[in-house]
Structure formats: C-alpha cells, structure tokens
Design an enzyme around this catalytic site. Structure first.
Site, PDB file in Angstrom:
ATOM      1  N   SER A 133      13.368   6.654  14.167  1.00  0.00           N
ATOM      2  CA  SER A 133      13.992   6.707  12.853  1.00  0.00           C
ATOM      3  C   SER A 133      15.333   5.955  12.850  1.00  0.00           C
ATOM      4  CB  SER A 133      14.154   8.169  12.429  1.00  0.00           C
ATOM      5  OG  SER A 133      14.520   8.278  11.092  1.00  0.00           O
TER       6      SER A 133
ATOM      7  N   ASP B 274       3.995   9.054   6.673  1.00  0.00           N
ATOM      8  CA  ASP B 274       5.447   9.006   6.865  1.00  0.00           C
ATOM      9  C   ASP B 274       6.125   8.664   5.537  1.00  0.00           C
ATOM     10  OD1 ASP B 274       8.077   8.609   7.650  1.00  0.00           O
ATOM     11  OD2 ASP B 274       7.528   7.602   9.517  1.00  0.00           O
TER      12      ASP B 274
ATOM     13  N   HIS C  81       6.660  11.669   9.627  1.00  0.00           N
ATOM     14  CA  HIS C  81       7.852  11.138  10.288  1.00  0.00           C
ATOM     15  C   HIS C  81       8.211  11.915  11.554  1.00  0.00           C
ATOM     16  CE1 HIS C  81      11.312   8.450  10.032  1.00  0.00           C
ATOM     17  NE2 HIS C  81      12.093   9.462  10.374  1.00  0.00           N
TER      18      HIS C  81
END
Length: 429
Positions: A202, A370, A399
């Site tokens: 991320s 995601d 995610h």
C-alpha cells in the site's frame, strides 16, 4: 439542527474555505461533523495539558520496542537499529533472522519491509509464523529488515523537534519516499555491503515507486515486490474514503489546526471500541475502507488493535486526497503561488514512472476486490513502466488480504520468494 459549537469567527472561516474549495454546487455543511471534530480536538488538547505527555511514545525504552514485544517472543533473533534522515527524523529499524541463524554472520540477502498507512513494522508479524511475511522470509533464510516511517510508534522522533511541534508533522509520503526510504536503504547497505530487496504494501508501494524514479536511490535496490501497488488513486471504490474526500475532511482538519492524525488517541480509541463492542461488525467496517477481504481473520481484530493504528500527518492525508481528486502521481500541491516558490512552476512536478530503470526486477500482486488499489489504477501504473513486471492477480483478494490473508503463504509468499530467487544466486531456501 444542532446548534453551532464553535466560535463564530472560526465557523465563518471554515464556511468560507468550504465554499471556496467545493464551489457553488456544494451542499450544506454538516454541523454535526464540524462539531464532532472540534470536540475531538478539544479533548485531545485538554488531555495533553493534563498529562504533559505527547500522544505518541517514540522511545524504545518506554515499552521495550518491537523486537521485545512482538518478534523476539516468537523465537526469532531481533536487533533494534536507529537511522537518521537528512531532515533529522530518527527511524526505527529491526533486523530479524530465524532462531537458528546468527545475525552477526548473516550471509543471506537483505530484504526491507515497508508498511502501509496507519501501520508500522509490526504489520508484518501480526499472525502466526507460517502466515506472517516477516517470519516467513526469516525462516527462508533472508536477512529481514523492518522499516518504520516517521511518526510511527517504532520510530524514535526527531533530533530537535518534539511531536508536539507542528513542524514535526510537516511531511507526506513524498518525504517518506525521498528521505525515509533513502535513509533505510543507505543504512542497510552500510551494514551488509549489499543491494536490498524491497517489499512494500500500500503506502509502502507509493514510497517505493516514487523513490525508484531517483537514480541515487534505485541504485541500492536489487529487486522489488509490491503488494497492492499504488501510484494512481483516481479510480478507488472505497465508499468511506470517497465520502471523506467529498467532504474535504483534510481541509477541515487543517482549518481546525490539527497536524497529527492520531487514530489511537483516547477519545477515538473509545469510539472505535464502543462501535465494535457488540454494535458493529468491525470486519464490515474494514471492508467499507479496503474492499471485501476474502481471507482476513476477523477473530484476530483485538490482537491487531493492540498495535494498530499508528499515527500519520494531516498533510499526508491531504496529499493522498489530492491524488484521488486530481488523478496524478505528483509531489505535494501547495497551491499556485507556493508551488512557484517551492518548485518554480504553478503545478507540482509529477513522479515519472518511465524513469524507473528497465533493468530493475519488479513483482506486483493485486486483487479484484481491492477498493484502494483498483485494477484500473494498477493497469495505469503498469502502462507507464518501461519494464514488464511479473504480475500476480488474485480475483478474490481485498487490500488487507495482501498483508493478513490466512492463505497468503500459498497464494503470495512462495511466488514472491521464487521471484527473488530468480533475480540471482541467493543463499535462501
């Protein structure tokens, strides 16, 4: 309607700014939301005055550090390190190996783990040793280095600033990419005399992709593995995040004089605990932010909340919201006049992904569920790279699955390690 809870001058300034940024089509201001944020700020400020202590405890001496609390008790060798950035931040790094290896005679390749937003280095060790990437890499023979960016609990403050100073929080992921990551890589290189494998999740991938456009930084990297890779954010589908962007929450926080974004302050912790205590399924709350996670172990939420979330800066949130609104992968936008002073141009410079060397081996894993690393945005990133990264697409992954999936070993980690092994003759299993 709830009566205004703030002084008239403050309210007038907020209304003027709200109308300026949203335009005449904007709807009425939610006074309840404005009051809530004012009350949060007042409680936090009041608690600081009473205790005299800052909200974040940076020093390892407070509770023994990440090695003592989480990694060592699982039977792994772990040593604490501190590296100083060019702008004075003191970053915590942990060096980890399996119990059967001697860190002093480590010959395995170094790998640096870069966590996401509101996380710290603990994120890589939250589950059992056979499910947590930090432990898996150590068991497979890698020399594991755990990064902790500025402002997080396992980093150690600043050489001259206190976290009570607004200047302490004057940064976004741009500084993490150009200063924090550069410092971590330089430090590891000095200790190992080796290029470094980088793994990011991320925000850790935003940092990596921006940093890899800089020749002096990418020269220290052997290869990179990017989980939920992000450089563009204009197609995110996260309902909660999009609502906050639409409400200009970042602007509101700035007008309220907030610089630190600490979701673990007492008042917000109590709010989360109350919401999750039989009234709300926190796994569903998470899904509203990250997308449906196929393999997230919701029974361990209490364990995760012992360590997460870590603080960040309001400026970092604003930079991320700029990316969503503008559809750019660029430096922080200060506005036209300050941009001229800062960059010599009206708009902030972009990070040109085509400048990432074609010779740098890259592996990416992304998911169909995601809501933050949307497939369209990932494909945008891939098109701009000169190289053709190794890509793993998992249709049912959200995610957080890329960090905390109970199936991660067979779905992700073995594939990633085989990629690293293909990049050279490695002394790993």
């Amino acid at each position: 309607m709830r009566e205004p809870c703030v002084p008239a001058a403050v309210l007038a300034g907020f209304v003027a700014r709200y109308n300026a940024v949203k335009g005449p089509e904007s709807g009425p201001i939610d006074m309840g939301l404005l009051c809530l944020w004012m009350e949060v700020k007042m409680v936090i400020s009041f608690s600081e005055c009473l205790t005299g202590d800052s909200i974040i405890e940076h020093s390892q001496s407070v509770d023994g550090g990440l090695c003592f609390n989480l990694i060592g008790p699982s039977g792994y060798n772990c040593l604490e390190h501190t590296a100083q950035t060019k702008d004075g931040f003191l970053l915590g790094l942990q060096r980890v190996s399996s119990g059967i290896l001697n860190l002093g005679a480590q010959t395995a390749p170094p790998v640096l783990l870069l966590h996401g937003l509101f996380m710290g280095g603990d994120a890589w060790f939250m589950d059992s040793p056979n499910e947590s990437l930090g432990f898996v890499l150590a068991d497979r023979g890698f020399d594991v280095w755990v990064g902790n960016v500025r402002g997080t609990k396992w980093s150690h403050g600043h050489e001259s600033l206190s976290d009570g100073d607004k200047e302490f929080w004057d940064w976004s992921w741009e500084e993490m990419a150009l200063y924090d990551l550069e410092t971590m890589l330089s430090y590891i290189n000095s200790k190992t005399s080796s290029k470094v494998f980088v793994v990011g999740h991320s925000q850790g991938t935003i940092m990596s992709l921006a940093a890899f456009t800089q020749p002096d930084i990418v020269s220290m990297v052997e290869a990179a593995a990017l989980l939920s890779p992000i450089s563009y954010l204009d197609h995110i589908t996260s309902k909660l995040v999009l609502n906050l962007v639409h409400m200009y929450l970042d602007e509101a926080l700035g007008l309220l004089g907030m610089h630190q974004l600490n979701l673990k302050s007492d008042i917000l912790t109590n709010m989360i605990e109350s919401a999750c205590d039989g009234h709300l399924d926190c796994s569903d709350m998470l899904a509203s932010i990250t997308g449906e996670n196929c393999c997230f172990n919701s029974s361990r939420v209490d364990v995760y909340l012992e360590y997460e979330p870590h603080p960040s800066s309001v400026k970092n949130l604003k930079h991320l919201f700029q990316m969503i609104r503008k559809g750019t992968f660029a430096r922080y936008d200060y506005g036209s006049i300050k941009n001229l002073l800062q960059y010599g141009k009206l708009k902030p410079p972009t990070f040109d992904l085509s400048k990432i060397p074609e010779s740098l081996p890259i592996w990416m894993a992304y998911g169909g569920n995601d809501a933050l690393g949307d497939v369209i945005d990932v494909e945008h990133t891939l098109k701009e790279l000169k190289s053709k990264p190794n890509v793993l697409f998992l249709e049912d992954y959200g995610h957080i699955d890329f960090l905390l999936s109970t199936r991660a070993y067979e779905d992700l980690y073995d594939n990633m390690i085989n990629f690293f092994k293909s990049c050279g003759n490695l002394n790993v299993q």
